[in-house]
Structures are given as structure tokens and as C-alpha cells.
Design an enzyme around this catalytic site. Structure first.
Site, mmCIF file in Angstrom:
data_model
loop_
_atom_site.group_PDB
_atom_site.id
_atom_site.type_symbol
_atom_site.label_atom_id
_atom_site.label_comp_id
_atom_site.label_asym_id
_atom_site.label_seq_id
_atom_site.Cartn_x
_atom_site.Cartn_y
_atom_site.Cartn_z
ATOM 1 N N ASN A 7 -4.006 6.423 9.484
ATOM 2 C CA ASN A 7 -5.089 6.727 8.534
ATOM 3 C C ASN A 7 -5.784 7.981 9.060
ATOM 4 O OD1 ASN A 7 -7.296 6.854 6.883
ATOM 5 N ND2 ASN A 7 -7.954 4.739 7.230
ATOM 6 N N ARG A 90 -1.904 6.251 5.013
ATOM 7 C CA ARG A 90 -2.847 5.944 3.940
ATOM 8 C C ARG A 90 -3.292 7.253 3.297
ATOM 9 N NH1 ARG A 90 -9.125 5.700 4.296
ATOM 10 N NH2 ARG A 90 -9.578 5.002 2.204
ATOM 11 N N HIS A 180 -9.948 1.987 -2.856
ATOM 12 C CA HIS A 180 -9.751 0.705 -2.150
ATOM 13 C C HIS A 180 -8.609 -0.100 -2.785
ATOM 14 C CE1 HIS A 180 -14.352 0.762 -1.223
ATOM 15 N NE2 HIS A 180 -13.701 1.234 -0.159
ATOM 16 N N ARG A 241 -24.378 5.603 -0.381
ATOM 17 C CA ARG A 241 -24.052 6.172 -1.704
ATOM 18 C C ARG A 241 -24.815 5.436 -2.800
ATOM 19 N NH1 ARG A 241 -17.629 5.499 -1.009
ATOM 20 N NH2 ARG A 241 -17.792 5.581 1.255
ATOM 21 N N GLU A 386 -5.450 -3.691 4.923
ATOM 22 C CA GLU A 386 -4.793 -2.554 4.271
ATOM 23 C C GLU A 386 -3.609 -2.050 5.092
ATOM 24 O OE1 GLU A 386 -8.947 -1.396 4.071
ATOM 25 O OE2 GLU A 386 -8.443 -0.143 2.359
#
Ligand code: ADP
Length: 400
Positions: A7, A90, A180, A241, A386
Site C-alpha cells: 500500500n 492497493r 473503501h 473531513r 483489505e
């Protein structure tokens, strides 16, 4: 077969080496502060840890650190690099180009590069990671790319087109993509397994609640809507956020404060959400602790988060035409039982009933059902994985 999962971010590179015979993690770690000064941490499945400050000027140098650690006598888990059968990366943004995982070739790299305007920091870093991997591991080790957006590619047009002039979709590919996806895919499949049913027969809502959060409506194993949009800023409020806003809030504040588009982007992405409302922290644990000691703004941040989750579950239940299962995952979803409790109790009008004791126990990596037997909707906590999905996709493609 052993698969290395990567990643790559702009200044970091996380990795896991997974043994696919039993899907165990042989080693994992992170190269941090690449291009700044550099910190490297590596740990093995049997508990050995290696940590050092080391300068890594680029992703290739980070890959060299990873390679050396994997084969090191003291901290290694393999004898030589030949044991790594493939590498899975990823990738955040697959745009409309990639609806599933693919083997890397020059054309694929060009495709990921062409999507850089839609995810400037992420996709540029991923390309660096792919090229660095090729340099250090050579072209005999196949590479696979797995996209955060891919699982959402089944959304119908009415869910992904924004009501701005259509020409911006045509000109710049401005639309909802969702993120996601690998996590939503993992937990939805795992949920079907735990329910002992075919995923084709289940309507579910998966709630990935972490620093970044998104909620997805999954019908028969396919995404029909998701809360994140063109970028991971849309949807529910997050650590730093905003989530969804009246777009006029953006132009109004920008005008009042004389902020540029870039400054506004920083405000919306890095200074808002939990941090902006509470003024304390972006971390749910800090905000929850402050709320418990009576801080009003911290309590307000929590109330907004739980209200947002509730609204999405309500609207997605309508969109799905009912719901059979709700899943909570990621840092907050897996650990903050108080939010699960508030949300689920507020859903009692539609027959959701959780076992409060089970809910409190289902933390720190535990997986299971927290709803009661007479609940009309099954509610699960499922730790996401993941990396495992990336490793499985990689194996499937290289053994085809
Ligand atoms: P990211 O989106 O960066 O992957 P995570 O999924 O790790 O983030 O989620 C981070 C959030 O999860 C933080 O707000 C944090 O407070 C919360 N969290 C993480 N671990 C725990 C824990 N053990 N207990 C309570 N909350 C946790």
C-alpha cells in the site's frame, strides 16, 4: 504461495507478506517519511520486531528496506526473494477504466497514471510503488493491482451522476466513484458466510467507520450506492473531513475568508469533521473521552457522527427496499461500541435489536453477531481485512 501486499502512499509504504496456504501474515511493516528523513518498522508473525531510522529518498529505496528485512537472518521470514510469488498493490482510484483487479503491464500503468487528476496524491504514489517494485523485484515477479473503487462499479447511473451540467461528467469524468471498496467487499462476503446464506439473497448496509468513513448499500453482493463520491470527502462526517455539505458553505467561507481553492480543500479535508467541531482531536477515542468529561463540543461531534450514520442507514434501507444485515467495521466500527449502541437503538422502530452485552464485548478484533435472535435485522461487527482481499485477488490472477 507467498504474496507481498503493498500500500504505497506519497511518503509511506505499508506491506504484508501473506502465506496463502493458511492466509497467515508472515511479516508486516511500514516505511514512513519517504523523501523526508525516513523511519522503517518491520514485525514478524512470530513476534520479532525491527525498527530503525533510515533515510529513504524514494520508493525504490523503501522497497530495498522491505526486501532486506524479509530475507534478513535475524528478522527475515523467507530465505530468498524467489519465495515471493507475486506482489499485489492497493490502488485508490480506478476511475471508469478498472472495474476489477488486473495484472500489471505498461498499459495498466498508463491507465492508473491517466487517473492521477482524480486522485493526485494517491495514484501518483501508487505508480511510483509499482515501478519501484519492478526495479527491486525484477520482471519475473508478477504484479497485480486492486482498486478501492472497483467494488462500487456496479452502481447505477442514477446513483453516480451528480446534478451539475452533464458536460463535466463527459469532459472530466466528474461522478461518484466511492472508496473503501475492498473493505466493503470483504465484510459483505464475510457477512454472508456468517449468516450462512448466499450473498445473492441478502440486502446489506456496510459501515466502514475509521479516520475516513463510508457507508455502502449492497444488494445481492453488488453495490447499489455508497456515501463517498468523486473523492473520499463526501458522505458522513469523519476525523478531519466534513462529509456532505451544502456546496454553498464552501463558496461562502472561501469568499468571507479569502481562501483559494487549495486552502479550501485543506480546510474541508484536514481541519473539519471531529477535529473541527470538537477543537480537540480527530481521534474518536480522545473526543469520546472529552465528551464523557462533559465537553459540549466533543459531545456534539459524537452526536453528529451517530446522526449521520443513522441517516445513511435509513436512506439506504429505502434504496435497498429493506435490509437483512448491517455490518460495522474499521477502527471506530470495530471498537467504539457506544456508537453502535446509539445507532442500533435508534433503529428499533424497524425491528433492529442488539444484545448490549455482546455489543460491548465485540471489540479489538473480535468478529460476530451483536443482534438478538428476535431482531428483524442481523447486526455484525466484522474486522476488515483489505490486505487479504488483495492477496486473494493477486493469487487468483497469477494462477489463472
Ligand atoms: P484509517 O481510516 O486511518 O484506516 P482506522 O480504521 O484505524 O483509520 O480508524 C481510526 C479511528 O478508529 C480513530 O478515530 C480511533 O479513535 C478509532 N479506533 C481505532 N482503534 C481503536 C480502539 N482500539 N478503540 C477505540 N477506537 C479505536
Amino acid at each position: 504461495m507467498k504474496i507481498l501486499v503493498i500500500n504505497a502512499g506519497s511518503s509511506s509504504m505499508k506491506y504484508q507478506l501473506i502465506d496463502m496456504t493458511d492466509e497467515s501474515v508472515l511479516a508486516k511493516g511500514n516505511c514512513e517519511r519517504i523523501g523526508i528523513d525516513g523511519h522503517f518498522k518491520h514485525s514478524t508473525g512470530d513476534g520479532r520486531v525491527f525498527e530503525t531510522d533510515v533515510v529513504m529518498t524514494n520508493h525504490t529505496e523503501a522497497f530495498v528496506q522491505i526486501k532486506n528485512a524479509l530475507i534478513s537472518e535475524e528478522y527475515g521470514v523467507i530465505k530468498n526473494l524467489d519465495e515471493v510469488s507475486a506482489v499485489g498493490h492497493r490502488i485508490v482510484q480506478g476511475g471508469s477504466l478498472f472495474s476489477e483487479s488486473v495484472l500489471v503491464n505498461e498499459e495498466v500503468i498508463k491507465g492508473i497514471e491517466s487517473l492521477i487528476p482524480l486522485a493526485p496524491l494517491h495514484n501518483a504514489a501508487h505508480v511510483q510503488g509499482i515501478r519501484a517494485c519492478l526495479e527491486v523485484f525484477g520482471d519475473k515477479v508478477p504484479e497485480v493491482v486492486v482498486f478501492d473503487t472497483a467494488f462500487h462499479s456496479t452502481m447505477p447511473e442514477k446513483a453516480f451522476i451528480y446534478p451539475v451540467p452533464y458536460e463535466y461528467y463527459e469532459k472530466y469524468s466528474v461522478r461518484r466513484y466511492g472508496f473503501h471498496g475492498t473493505s466493503h467487499r470483504y465484510v459483505s462476503q464475510r457477512c454472508a458466510e456468517l449468516m450462512g446464506k448466499d450473498i445473492k439473497d441478502i440486502k446489506m448496509i456496510t459501515c466502514h467507520l475509521g479516520n475516513g468513513s463510508s457507508i455502502t448499500a449492497v444488494k445481492g453482493g453488488k453495490v447499489i450506492d455508497t456515501s463517498m463520491g468523486l473523492t473520499p470527502l463526501d458522505g458522513i462526517m469523519m476525523g478531519t473531513r466534513t462529509g456532505s455539505l451544502d456546496p454553498s458553505v464552501v463558496t461562502f467561507i472561501a469568499e468571507q475568508e479569502h481562501l483559494s481553492a487549495e486552502e479550501m480543500d485543506t480546510l474541508l479535508n484536514k481541519k473539519s469533521g471531529f477535529l473541527g467541531i470538537s477543537g480537540i482531536s480527530s481521534d474518536d477515542r480522545d473526543v469520546t473521552a472529552a465528551a464523557e468529561s462533559g465537553n459540549h463540543r466533543a459531545q456534539l461531534a459524537i452526536d453528529i457522527l451517530e446522526y449521520d450514520i443513522l441517516k445513511y442507514i435509513g436512506s439506504y434501507t429505502a434504496v435497498l427496499g429493506g435490509v437483512d444485515a448491517i455490518v460495522f467495521t474499521a477502527g471506530i466500527g470495530e471498537n467504539q461500541s457506544s456508537h453502535r449502541s446509539s445507532v442500533c437503538h435508534a433503529l428499533s422502530f424497524m425491528g433492529v435489536k442488539i444484545d448490549d452485552k455482546l455489543n460491548e464485548q465485540m471489540i479489538r478484533g473480535k468478529e460476530g453477531k451483536i443482534s438478538t435472535e428476535d431482531s428483524t435485522v442481523e447486526v455484525y461487527v466484522i474486522p476488515t481485512n483489505e490486505e487479504l482481499v488483495i492477496a486473494r485477488d493477486t493469487m487468483a490472477l497469477v494462477t489463472k
